[in-house]
Design a protein around this motif. Structure first.
Motif, short mmCIF file in Angstrom:
data_model
loop_
_atom_site.label_atom_id
_atom_site.label_comp_id
_atom_site.label_asym_id
_atom_site.label_seq_id
_atom_site.Cartn_x
_atom_site.Cartn_y
_atom_site.Cartn_z
N VAL A 42 -77.52 54.67 17.15
CA VAL A 42 -77.94 55.82 17.95
C VAL A 42 -78.65 55.36 19.22
O VAL A 42 -78.37 55.85 20.32
N CYS A 43 -79.55 54.38 19.07
CA CYS A 43 -80.33 53.91 20.21
C CYS A 43 -79.48 53.24 21.28
O CYS A 43 -79.88 53.14 22.44
N LEU A 44 -78.28 52.77 20.91
CA LEU A 44 -77.39 52.15 21.90
C LEU A 44 -76.99 53.14 22.99
O LEU A 44 -76.75 52.75 24.13
N GLN A 45 -76.93 54.43 22.64
CA GLN A 45 -76.51 55.43 23.62
C GLN A 45 -77.68 56.22 24.20
O GLN A 45 -77.47 57.15 24.98
N VAL A 46 -78.90 55.84 23.84
CA VAL A 46 -80.08 56.54 24.34
C VAL A 46 -80.72 55.72 25.45
O VAL A 46 -81.04 54.55 25.27
N LYS A 47 -80.91 56.35 26.61
CA LYS A 47 -81.60 55.72 27.72
C LYS A 47 -82.87 56.51 28.00
O LYS A 47 -82.86 57.73 28.01
N PHE A 48 -83.96 55.79 28.25
CA PHE A 48 -85.23 56.46 28.42
C PHE A 48 -85.28 57.32 29.69
O PHE A 48 -86.11 58.21 29.82
N TRP A 175 -70.05 51.93 21.80
CA TRP A 175 -69.87 51.53 20.40
C TRP A 175 -70.15 52.65 19.41
O TRP A 175 -69.39 52.81 18.45
N PRO A 176 -71.24 53.44 19.60
CA PRO A 176 -71.51 54.48 18.60
C PRO A 176 -70.36 55.47 18.41
O PRO A 176 -70.07 55.88 17.28
N ALA A 177 -69.71 55.87 19.51
CA ALA A 177 -68.59 56.81 19.40
C ALA A 177 -67.43 56.19 18.62
O ALA A 177 -66.79 56.85 17.79
N LYS A 178 -67.18 54.89 18.87
CA LYS A 178 -66.10 54.20 18.17
C LYS A 178 -66.43 53.96 16.70
O LYS A 178 -65.52 53.86 15.86
N LEU A 179 -67.72 53.85 16.40
CA LEU A 179 -68.15 53.56 15.03
C LEU A 179 -68.73 54.79 14.33
O LEU A 179 -69.49 54.66 13.37
N ALA A 180 -68.37 55.98 14.82
CA ALA A 180 -68.93 57.22 14.26
C ALA A 180 -68.62 57.35 12.77
O ALA A 180 -69.49 57.71 11.96
#
Length: 322
Positions: A42-48, A175-180
């Motif tokens: 999840v954190c891979l796609q979260v930007k502060f 990666w998160p979308a591909k590994l959903a």
């Protein structure tokens, strides 16, 4: 309709399978690892820079902390110690990592829910440093240190690892979308282990009746409804759906682990049942959203299609012009 119900059905299967496999409690040690992996993705796609707080975000966080305390206090005063803990661990759960995905399906603001995910997960984690000793009745320095270390590992490690990964791999956010599906599989495995732990606990405590499980399920359902409805009233006019989703859809794996680690498997059944309720509501929301979308498209198609009378009039006008 069936497509939107696949995940809730798989969750139900995980519940049932875990109940008939009490030996799964031997794998409780895996839950921490699975949780860290899921939060890392999840954190891979979260930007502060996406963190743009609205006033409703702070209302959601306050609701997320005060309501479990109120429920815990009321049930505690009524002499229901176990149910007080069940209500607390269920209601204290922060926004789920999958909430931005669901709100995207519903056509809402993803950035709003991402901000809610970051604020509630960090805010609740900090609050739990003081609340867990209060709820469990263990105020020792060793217990406080144990809580702090566990929260730091569960929240800090995924954030740090994801930040470092994004520095070296530009496409890491994809990666998160591909590994959903992989992430969902890890979640199902986690539910299976937790259900197995609860089953082991129940079988070794025969004084616990099926009625108790029903009461836990109903308590969890009440908290779920309270969160989705309360969130809708707290959001600004244009973000009511998003605030409802942010407060209603919970990161239950987080509090399942905490309940198992600092309470007992029966207490963990509160957030475990919550998984079923909020996913059933999500499935219903997506079904209604898809139906409205199809209806809107049909209305648009009908309004754009020329009527026979209009065609005749248009045809007469052309012939008369000639």
């Amino acid at each position: 309709m069936m497509k939107s119900l696949i995940r809730p059905l798989m969750i139900a299967v995980a519940f049932l399978a875990g109940y008939f496999c009490p030996w799964a409690h031997e794998y409780n040690w895996m839950i921490r690892i699975l949780l860290i992996i899921m939060l890392y993705l999840v954190c891979l796609q979260v930007k502060f820079k996406q963190l743009r707080p609205h006033s409703s975000h702070w209302k959601i966080l306050a609701f997320n902390i005060l309501v479990p305390l109120i429920l815990w206090g009321i049930l505690k005063l009524c002499g229901q110690d176990d149910f007080a803990k069940i209500a607390f661990f269920t209601a204290i759960t922060p926004t789920a990592n999958a909430a931005p995905v669901i709100i995207r399906f519903l056509g809402g603001s993803v950035s709003y829910v991402v901000a809610a995910f970051i604020i509630t997960n960090l805010g609740v984690s900090i609050a739990l440093l003081g609340l867990l000793p209060l709820v469990t009745g263990n105020f020792s320095l060793v217990f406080f240190t144990n809580v702090a270390v566990n929260l730091a590992v569960i929240i800090g490690v995924p954030i740090a690892a994801a930040t470092i990964t994004r520095m070296f791999f530009r496409n890491a956010k994809e990666w998160p979308a591909k590994l959903a599906n992989f992430s969902f599989f890890l979640w199902v495995v986690t539910l299976f282990i937790i259900a197995g732990s609860a089953s082991f606990f129940i079988h070794h405590n025969p004084e616990i009746s099926p009625l108790v499980l029903l009461e836990i399920a109903l308590t969890s359902a009440f908290i779920c409804a309270l969160n989705f409805i309360g969130g809708r009233f707290m959001g600004e006019k244009r973000y009511r759906r998003e605030s409802s989703q942010s407060l209603g859809q919970k990161n239950t794996t987080f509090t399942m682990f905490l309940a198992l680690h600092f309470a007992n498997p029966l207490v963990a059944m509160g957030p475990t049942f919550y998984v079923l309720w909020h996913n059933l509501w999500n499935a219903l929301q997506m079904l209604l959203h898809d139906r409205r979308h199809v209806k809107k498209m049909r209305m648009r198609h009908f309004s754009q299609k020329p009527s026979p009378l209009r065609s005749v009039v248009s045809g007469n006008g052309e012939s008369g012009g000639k």
